[in-house]
Design a protein around this motif. Structure first.
Motif, PDB file in Angstrom:
ATOM      1  N   ASP A   1     -12.328   4.659  -0.216  1.00  0.00           N
ATOM      2  CA  ASP A   1     -12.201   5.039   1.184  1.00  0.00           C
ATOM      3  C   ASP A   1     -13.030   6.305   1.411  1.00  0.00           C
ATOM      4  OD1 ASP A   1     -11.320   4.852   3.751  1.00  0.00           O
ATOM      5  OD2 ASP A   1      -9.272   5.474   3.351  1.00  0.00           O
TER       6      ASP A   1
ATOM      7  N   TYR B   1      -6.218   3.719  -5.211  1.00  0.00           N
ATOM      8  CA  TYR B   1      -6.947   4.152  -4.014  1.00  0.00           C
ATOM      9  C   TYR B   1      -7.618   5.484  -4.340  1.00  0.00           C
ATOM     10  CZ  TYR B   1      -7.583   6.431   0.560  1.00  0.00           C
ATOM     11  OH  TYR B   1      -8.097   7.109   1.649  1.00  0.00           O
TER      12      TYR B   1
ATOM     13  N   PHE C   1       0.883  -1.168   0.000  1.00  0.00           N
ATOM     14  CA  PHE C   1       0.000   0.000   0.000  1.00  0.00           C
ATOM     15  C   PHE C   1       0.916   1.211   0.000  1.00  0.00           C
ATOM     16  CE2 PHE C   1      -4.578   0.613   1.774  1.00  0.00           C
ATOM     17  CZ  PHE C   1      -4.803   1.692   0.939  1.00  0.00           C
TER      18      PHE C   1
ATOM     19  N   GLU D   1      -8.938  -3.958   8.432  1.00  0.00           N
ATOM     20  CA  GLU D   1      -8.048  -2.817   8.499  1.00  0.00           C
ATOM     21  C   GLU D   1      -7.239  -2.907   9.790  1.00  0.00           C
ATOM     22  OE1 GLU D   1      -8.977   0.508   6.862  1.00  0.00           O
ATOM     23  OE2 GLU D   1      -7.394   1.556   7.926  1.00  0.00           O
TER      24      GLU D   1
ATOM     25  N   TRP E   1     -17.929   6.621   4.532  1.00  0.00           N
ATOM     26  CA  TRP E   1     -18.767   6.363   5.711  1.00  0.00           C
ATOM     27  C   TRP E   1     -19.702   7.517   6.066  1.00  0.00           C
ATOM     28  CZ3 TRP E   1     -13.316   5.747   5.997  1.00  0.00           C
ATOM     29  CH2 TRP E   1     -12.630   6.932   6.281  1.00  0.00           C
TER      30      TRP E   1
ATOM     31  N   GLU F   1      -1.823  11.491   7.826  1.00  0.00           N
ATOM     32  CA  GLU F   1      -2.609  11.870   6.639  1.00  0.00           C
ATOM     33  C   GLU F   1      -3.924  12.549   7.014  1.00  0.00           C
ATOM     34  OE1 GLU F   1      -2.094   8.802   7.695  1.00  0.00           O
ATOM     35  OE2 GLU F   1      -4.027   7.774   7.731  1.00  0.00           O
ATOM     36  N   TRP F   2      -4.231  12.578   8.317  1.00  0.00           N
ATOM     37  CA  TRP F   2      -5.447  13.260   8.800  1.00  0.00           C
ATOM     38  C   TRP F   2      -5.147  14.654   9.354  1.00  0.00           C
ATOM     39  CZ3 TRP F   2     -10.789  11.964   9.522  1.00  0.00           C
ATOM     40  CH2 TRP F   2     -11.173  10.762   8.918  1.00  0.00           C
TER      41      TRP F   2
ATOM     42  N   ARG G   1     -16.017  -1.461   0.254  1.00  0.00           N
ATOM     43  CA  ARG G   1     -16.088  -0.156   0.913  1.00  0.00           C
ATOM     44  C   ARG G   1     -16.510   0.966  -0.036  1.00  0.00           C
ATOM     45  NH1 ARG G   1     -10.964   1.950   4.358  1.00  0.00           N
ATOM     46  NH2 ARG G   1     -11.097  -0.052   5.408  1.00  0.00           N
TER      47      ARG G   1
ATOM     48  N   HIS H   1      -6.291  11.312  -1.435  1.00  0.00           N
ATOM     49  CA  HIS H   1      -6.719  10.968  -0.073  1.00  0.00           C
ATOM     50  C   HIS H   1      -7.772  11.973   0.384  1.00  0.00           C
ATOM     51  CE1 HIS H   1      -6.362   9.487   4.108  1.00  0.00           C
ATOM     52  NE2 HIS H   1      -6.087   8.358   3.487  1.00  0.00           N
ATOM     53  N   HIS H   2      -8.149  11.930   1.672  1.00  0.00           N
ATOM     54  CA  HIS H   2      -9.242  12.781   2.155  1.00  0.00           C
ATOM     55  C   HIS H   2      -8.996  14.277   1.930  1.00  0.00           C
ATOM     56  CE1 HIS H   2     -10.217   8.999   3.819  1.00  0.00           C
ATOM     57  NE2 HIS H   2      -9.768   9.152   5.044  1.00  0.00           N
TER      58      HIS H   2
ATOM     59  N   TRP I   1      -9.708   1.105  -5.004  1.00  0.00           N
ATOM     60  CA  TRP I   1      -9.773   0.886  -3.549  1.00  0.00           C
ATOM     61  C   TRP I   1     -10.424   2.137  -2.956  1.00  0.00           C
ATOM     62  CZ3 TRP I   1      -8.781   1.885   1.568  1.00  0.00           C
ATOM     63  CH2 TRP I   1      -8.512   0.810   2.419  1.00  0.00           C
TER      64      TRP I   1
ATOM     65  N   TRP J   1      -0.374   6.046   8.237  1.00  0.00           N
ATOM     66  CA  TRP J   1      -0.354   5.607   6.827  1.00  0.00           C
ATOM     67  C   TRP J   1       0.529   6.548   6.022  1.00  0.00           C
ATOM     68  CZ3 TRP J   1      -2.819   1.016   5.672  1.00  0.00           C
ATOM     69  CH2 TRP J   1      -3.696   0.526   6.641  1.00  0.00           C
TER      70      TRP J   1
ATOM     71  N   HIS K   1       0.708   5.368   0.727  1.00  0.00           N
ATOM     72  CA  HIS K   1      -0.011   6.589   1.083  1.00  0.00           C
ATOM     73  C   HIS K   1       0.938   7.753   0.870  1.00  0.00           C
ATOM     74  CE1 HIS K   1      -3.142   4.168   2.976  1.00  0.00           C
ATOM     75  NE2 HIS K   1      -3.844   5.265   3.165  1.00  0.00           N
TER      76      HIS K   1
HETATM   77  C1  JFZ Z   1      -8.959   5.002   6.274  1.00  0.00           C
HETATM   78  C2  JFZ Z   1      -8.324   6.365   6.157  1.00  0.00           C
HETATM   79  O1  JFZ Z   1      -9.060   7.293   6.912  1.00  0.00           O
HETATM   80  C3  JFZ Z   1      -6.889   6.295   6.590  1.00  0.00           C
HETATM   81  O2  JFZ Z   1      -6.280   7.552   6.502  1.00  0.00           O
HETATM   82  C4  JFZ Z   1      -6.163   5.304   5.704  1.00  0.00           C
HETATM   83  O3  JFZ Z   1      -6.175   5.756   4.361  1.00  0.00           O
HETATM   84  C5  JFZ Z   1      -6.829   3.951   5.814  1.00  0.00           C
HETATM   85  C6  JFZ Z   1      -6.234   2.931   4.874  1.00  0.00           C
HETATM   86  O4  JFZ Z   1      -8.229   4.041   5.535  1.00  0.00           O
HETATM   87  O5  JFZ Z   1      -9.072   4.697   7.650  1.00  0.00           O
HETATM   88  C7  JFZ Z   1      -9.924   3.754   8.084  1.00  0.00           C
HETATM   89  C8  JFZ Z   1     -10.916   3.256   7.316  1.00  0.00           C
HETATM   90  C9  JFZ Z   1     -11.743   2.249   7.812  1.00  0.00           C
HETATM   91  C10 JFZ Z   1     -11.553   1.752   9.073  1.00  0.00           C
HETATM   92  C11 JFZ Z   1     -10.548   2.260   9.861  1.00  0.00           C
HETATM   93  C12 JFZ Z   1      -9.740   3.281   9.371  1.00  0.00           C
HETATM   94  N1  JFZ Z   1     -12.358   0.720   9.533  1.00  0.00           N
HETATM   95  O6  JFZ Z   1     -13.213   0.197   8.768  1.00  0.00           O
HETATM   96  O7  JFZ Z   1     -12.204   0.267  10.680  1.00  0.00           O
END
Ligand code: JFZ
Length: 442
Positions: A199, A148, A34, A258, A202, A57-58, A232, A105-106, A197, A284, A36
């Motif tokens: 993300d 991703y 992976f 995860e 939610w 990354e947040w 997802r 990413h976000h 992929w 990440w 990031h």
């Molecule tokens: C997410 C992202 O927020 C994070 O920065 C990173 O990219 C990761 C791979 O994915 O974070 C998550 C997403 C889902 C869960 C937990 C963290 N989950 O389902 O428990």
């Protein structure tokens, strides 16, 4: 009790595993990487001299960080030492069969020159596309690329966490078109990428888009036959994610593992799955400080063995530095894993759940179409005797060490289809693999 399934318009499209060649290939990967990478690698978890305790990354979501100041990091993004070939070479030597790369990413920053936003590499001092050269370099080495993509986008003013007003809904409709445009753009620009992929799916705003997301998924699949999308991406019309309201998985593989690994085969419900893992607890993107426990090569190998033994793939994360190079710790891990894979990868690629009772020494893996069972040994008992219990009428015809094929063992039969493999020593520096060749004894 069996409950009658409810009629769903936007639930699972399929019950049970995909059986086409693209998915068979995905299933056989065993080990993945992976990546990031984005603007967050520049502050690397630190802002105005203060360390942010969350995942690097947040960082933009931290109250101390102004959105404008964060987005201006684009003008500092200049990875002059970035070399796609060298990343791909590291991955190749590590033995990975697929790589998942953050296209966005976000924070919303795009590593490809998207024509639907100005917030991309094209407007950074670096100017050049990052994704194209990576796809090319990994493809060249036979490593499949998955893109991703975060649906949640903190940069786009039309993104909403929820839709409460008419205005929100108008803005979010624009955002949905933007999202569709970007995804079709990615599939067009990078025609060899094998999957997406997803993300950041939610938030309530997206969970309410069952019909839109379902039709977008169908559109992408029609555009790219064989495309692989995990669980997802979308919710059903009742807002259920990963598994629809009838409990059927949506997408091609379960994407919920995860930083955690199932304990037993029943936990994966017969679905395809992969586990994505960080080296420290939860970082990440590149973070200057790695706090807490840092996983070792052998711990990661044990996770890999466990995943493969339970029919999953194991994916290890890398967070490249802002100059485009990989940190030493990650390079060392890639090397250590690669050395072990160089000897033992036969037990990983195409490996499957063996259907045997797990023993304390480690993990069994089998390969359909062969008479081999692999014992991935991580814990040697003080007795030096490894316990093996096979199904009745299965006999062992040969036992040897994968790292030393000349080293044969004579199994001691201790009961019906139960054996001890007596090792020649009790201490080992690294995990190893014993191969059992079996014969039908009926
Ligand atoms: C997410 C992202 O927020 C994070 O920065 C990173 O990219 C990761 C791979 O994915 O974070 C998550 C997403 C889902 C869960 C937990 C963290 N989950 O389902 O428990």
């Amino acid at each position: 009790t069996t409950q009658k399934p409810i009629a769903l318009q936007h639930g699972a499209h399929r019950i049970g595993r995909r059986t086409d060649a693209d998915m068979e290939k995905w299933r056989a990967y065993g080990l993945g990487q992976f990546i990031h990478w984005g603007l967050y690698s520049i502050p690397a978890g630190e802002w105005n001299g203060k360390q942010y305790s969350g995942a690097a990354e947040w960082l933009k979501s931290w109250k101390e960080v102004s959105a404008t100041a964060y987005d201006s990091l684009m003008y500092q993004f200049n990875p002059t030492k970035f070399n796609a070939e060298s990343w791909a070479e590291t991955a190749k030597q590590m033995g990975v069969k697929y790589v998942t790369i953050t296209t966005k990413h976000h924070d919303g920053f795009c590593l490809w020159p998207s024509k639907y936003t100005n917030f991309t590499v094209a407007n950074s001092p670096y100017k050049k596309d990052i994704i194209g050269p990576l796809v090319k370099a990994y493809d060249k080495r036979g490593i499949d690329v998955i893109l991703y993509f975060s649906i949640m986008d903190w940069h786009n003013p039309d993104w909403r966490y929820d839709i409460k007003t008419r205005e929100d809904s108008i803005a979010f409709d624009r955002f949905k078109q933007f999202t569709r445009n970007q995804l079709l753009e990615l599939l067009t620009l990078y025609p060899t990428a094998k999957g997406l992929w997803f993300d950041g799916t939610w938030d309530k705003s997206w969970v309410k888009q069952a019909a839109f997301a379902d039709s977008l998924e169908k559109e992408m699949r029609a555009m790219r036959p064989g495309l692989i999308i995990g669980s997802r991406f979308r919710a059903d019309e009742y807002g259920k994610r990963h598994f629809d309201s009838n409990g059927n998985m949506m997408g091609d593989y379960e994407q919920g593992w995860e930083r955690k690994i199932p304990e037993k085969i029943a936990d994966v419900h017969g679905n395809d799955w992969d586990c994505v893992m960080t080296v420290p607890e939860n970082q990440w993107g590149y973070s200057k400080v790695w706090k807490g426990h840092i996983k070792t090569t052998d711990e990661l190998l044990e996770m890999l063995a466990k995943c493969v033994s339970l029919d999953g793939n194991f994916v290890l994360n890398f967070g490249p530095k802002p100059d485009g190079t990989l940190r030493t710790e990650e390079l060392d891990l890639a090397k250590g894993i690669g050395e072990w894979m160089g000897i033992n990868s036969e037990a990983i690629y195409n490996g499957e759940y063996a259907g045997l009772v797990k023993q304390d020494w480690g993990y069994y893996v089998k390969k359909t179409g062969t008479n081999k069972i692999y014992m991935l040994v991580f814990n040697v008992p003080v007795s030096g005797a490894l316990n093996v219990v096979l199904p009745s009428r299965t006999a062992i015809s040969k036992v040897y060490d994968l790292g030393n094929p000349g080293q044969n063992y004579a199994p001691e039969e201790i009961g019906t289809s139960a054996y001890f493999i007596h090792l020649k020593q009790q201490t080992f520096k690294r995990p190893f693999v014993i191969v059992l060749e079996t014969a039908d004894n009926s």
